[in-house]
Structure formats: C-alpha cells, structure tokens
Design an enzyme around this catalytic site. Sequence first.
Site, PDB file in Angstrom:
ATOM      1  CB  ALA A 401      -0.929   0.009   1.217  1.00 27.54           C
ATOM      2  CB  CYS A 402       2.165   3.648  -1.886  1.00 28.55           C
ATOM      3  SG  CYS A 402       1.532   3.552  -3.577  1.00 28.55           S
ATOM      4  CG  ASP A 403       0.467   8.889  -0.129  1.00 33.17           C
ATOM      5  OD1 ASP A 403      -0.287   8.750   0.850  1.00 33.17           O
ATOM      6  OD2 ASP A 403       1.539   9.500  -0.083  1.00 33.17           O
ATOM      7  CB  VAL A 435      -2.860   4.086   2.550  1.00 29.37           C
ATOM      8  CG1 VAL A 435      -3.234   4.088   4.026  1.00 29.37           C
ATOM      9  CG2 VAL A 435      -1.408   3.695   2.381  1.00 29.37           C
TER      10      VAL A 435
END
Length: 493
Positions: A401-403, A435
Amino acid sequence: MPNLPAFLAWGIITTLFIAVGWMPNEILGGYGNADTGTWQGAATQLALAEDGTTFHQYLGLVGPMITYLLPLLIANTGGRVVYGARGAVVASIVAMGMIVGSTIPMFLGAMIIGPLAAWVMKKIDSIWAGKIRPGFEMLVDMFSAGIASAAMAVGAFFGFAPIITGVSNWLGSLVSSLGDAGLLPVMSIIVEPAKVLFLNNAIGNGALVPLGAQQVAEQGKSLLFLVEANPGPGLGILMAYTLFGVGMAKSSAPGAAIIQFLGGIHEVYFPFVLMKPTLILAAIAGGATGVATNAAFGSGLTGPAAPGSIFAVFATTARDSYVGVALSVLLSFAVTFVIAAVILRATRKRDLAKGGGDLQAAIAQTEANKGKSSSALGALAGTTSSNGTAGTHPIHSIVFACDAGMGSSAMGASILRDKLKKAGRGDITVVNKAVATLDDSADVVITHVELTDRARGHAPSARHISVENFLASPVYDDIVREAVASRTETAPA
C-alpha cells in the site's frame, strides 16, 4: 493522484473526437449543429454562428469534462483529505460556485478552494461540537453544512472566481506575448527549478493545463501540456548519473530512470538535482529545447500527460504532432544528458573523495519540499526497516500500500510475487492498493514507514511491515522463508 485517470480519460476523448481528432465526432466532440443533426437526444447549448445567427450546438463530452468534472474531482479530493466525506461534499458545492462564476477551467481554483472550504466547515463544526442535544445531531449537521456551503458557493462565485480568472487571463497574455516574440522556451527557466522545489503541480495543473485547455478548444492542441510533463530532461539527468555518477546515486539512477520515464513519476529525479544543484542548468536547457522543438513543428498534445510518462505523452499527442512531440522528448533528453554528463565528469574526483554525495539527505530534502513522504522516493533510499516480520499465522494474502496504490508499491508487489512464485508459493495473493482503500482482509500489509500508522487504521487485524525501499528490501526474503516454512509445517506427514 487518484484523479489522474480522469485527466487521461479526457485527453483520450479529446484526441479521438474533436474536429481535428483521429475519429471526429460532432456529438461527442461537441462542435456539431444539433438543429440539422441526426441525433436529437444529446444535450445542446445555444451557440453563435459566424453570420450572426444562433443555433443549438451539441454539448459533447470534451467541454463539460474540462469545465466541470475535473475541477470538481480536484476540489472533492482536497476536501476529503482535510475533513473526510463531509469536507468533500462541502468542497464540491463551493467549487461549483467558483466554476460557474468563470469562463475558464478552474484547476488552480479547485486546488485552493477545495481544502479551504473543508477547513472552514471543520472549524464551524468545532464551535458546537459536544453541545448539541441528543437527537438533534443529524438536523444540525445537515443544515449547518447546507447553509455554510451555500454561503461559501455564493462567495466563491462573486469573490474567488474573478480573482482566479484575472490571474489566468494575465498568464494567458504572458504566454501569448512569449509566443509572439518566439520566447516560449524561456518558460523552462521557471518551470524546471519549480519542479525540483515541488511547485510543479501549481504551475502545471494550476496554470499550464487551464491555458492549454483553452488552446485545445481553439486550435485542437497545445504545447503547454508538455512544458512541465516532458520526461526527457529527467531521463537525461538520470542516465548521466547512470554512466558518470558515483556511489549510491550511480546505482540508484537506472531504477529511477525506469520509474520516471515509463511510470511518469518525475519526483524520483529531484534528489539527484538537489545533490548537485548545477544540474538544474542541464534540466533548463533540455526543457527549453523541448519547448522550442514543439514550437518549431507546431506540435502539441490534446490533453494533459498525467502522469508524465512517455506512454501518457503519446496517448494524448495530437494526430499531426507525433514527429514534433517525439523529437521534443528525444532532443530534450539529449541536451540534458550531454550537459549533465559534462558537469558530473568535471566534478567526479571531488564526488569520489566525498563518497559520492549524500543521496539520503537529498531525498529527505525533496520530501520536505513535497510536504510529505513519498513511496517512490523511498524506493531510492536504500535502507529498510521492519516492524515484526516474523509471524505465527499462515500467510494467504499480502497487500502493498502507498498513497495512490500505484508506482513503487506496484513494483514492490511484483518483486515479492515473483520471489514467492519461484519459491513454490505462487498460491499466495500479492496485490497493491492505495492506503485509503485498505480493508481488514489481508494477512500482511507492507507500506512505506511513513504510511504504516495510517495503514493500521484501515487494517487493524493485519500484520504490518514497514519498509523504506520498495525495490530492494531484505524483508521480502524473510517473508518468502516464512511462507515456505509455514507450508512445510502444515503439510501432511
């Protein structure tokens, strides 16, 4: 980032259906006479013909998307970041007042008014927080938001829209003056340093994109879309580091070049410029070369290249502009590379004596300029941390997960998926997400260290692992060993 697909969709529709597009369509492109047309069910608007008569023109998709949809999405996202769903709704209402109070696309206005309106609503709610009698909460919440957003929408119509319109018209006049004087390449003197300082969104989406959209409506294309988004200068700097850099910068540059040129995430080359500020001269020269090439060939894009990937650039290139656009990217790369190579070669001995420069410090400075951590920049850092890589439960699903749920997290997921497959654990699901879209169904969630706390809030039952380097983390090998061991332990005797 979440709204980039909408920008790309608008660019594709524009490329295909406007009068000078690949598949001209007066209904979808919004330029045909509905009074004499065969499709009577489409929305129309009153237009003025050259002879002074009026007619009903098809509204189409191109105009409404650039005028309403894209600014509203930007405002909605800004409001949601500040104050959740309530802020998003209020921001959209207020942005609508600003949009209809102007005749130009309100990207810059939406970036300002969206978060601002949500912040004002948050402050208003705080006035009576905890003071409402039980049973009246919904009534107060609905009416307070409705009244406040209506008042702010009227204020934006009469107060904010004229200001942004005036700024945009001034910028348009400035660009026109530069074009008439043959000085459009001068824009790179401002744009390239601004990109490194993370003012690229304000300049690109706030000024160049609205001005470019106006030119598309008049001429069918605009070179302004490629002033900031041209991937050539960034690639030139990164390839110069690949061949003539030293230390960690040299080893990190090839991977960064792939992310920048193909993935369109330009921020990965900013630390390399901050390490050696004189390289901004190479970026300026390359950017100016690209602008000059497009001006000379009369080439341009029909929509924003978002993100600034070479794929997005060619996807939105006007039908008659492929040669000019391709040369603008190629020549901007070549000029930047040559100048950057000369600078790096001239300072190579000094860089070797210093150990190759402090890429970590440059990455930290870039994130400070951005105002938050970046998973793409974290992929360059070369250091990794983990909080609890060992687990006691079998692993069935892993989420990176990232932005935005793309970019470096997608590459990290691909790396781990390949490692698991080679180890005989291809049955484990490995995906990448934003996220904000996480749920509690994953066994393991892997995030950049700065995002782990946010991820825990969305997936409290999952095991969370923090990394600073999505592309080369020893944590992946630990997970693979654990996955193989868990299968061995649970296998029937």
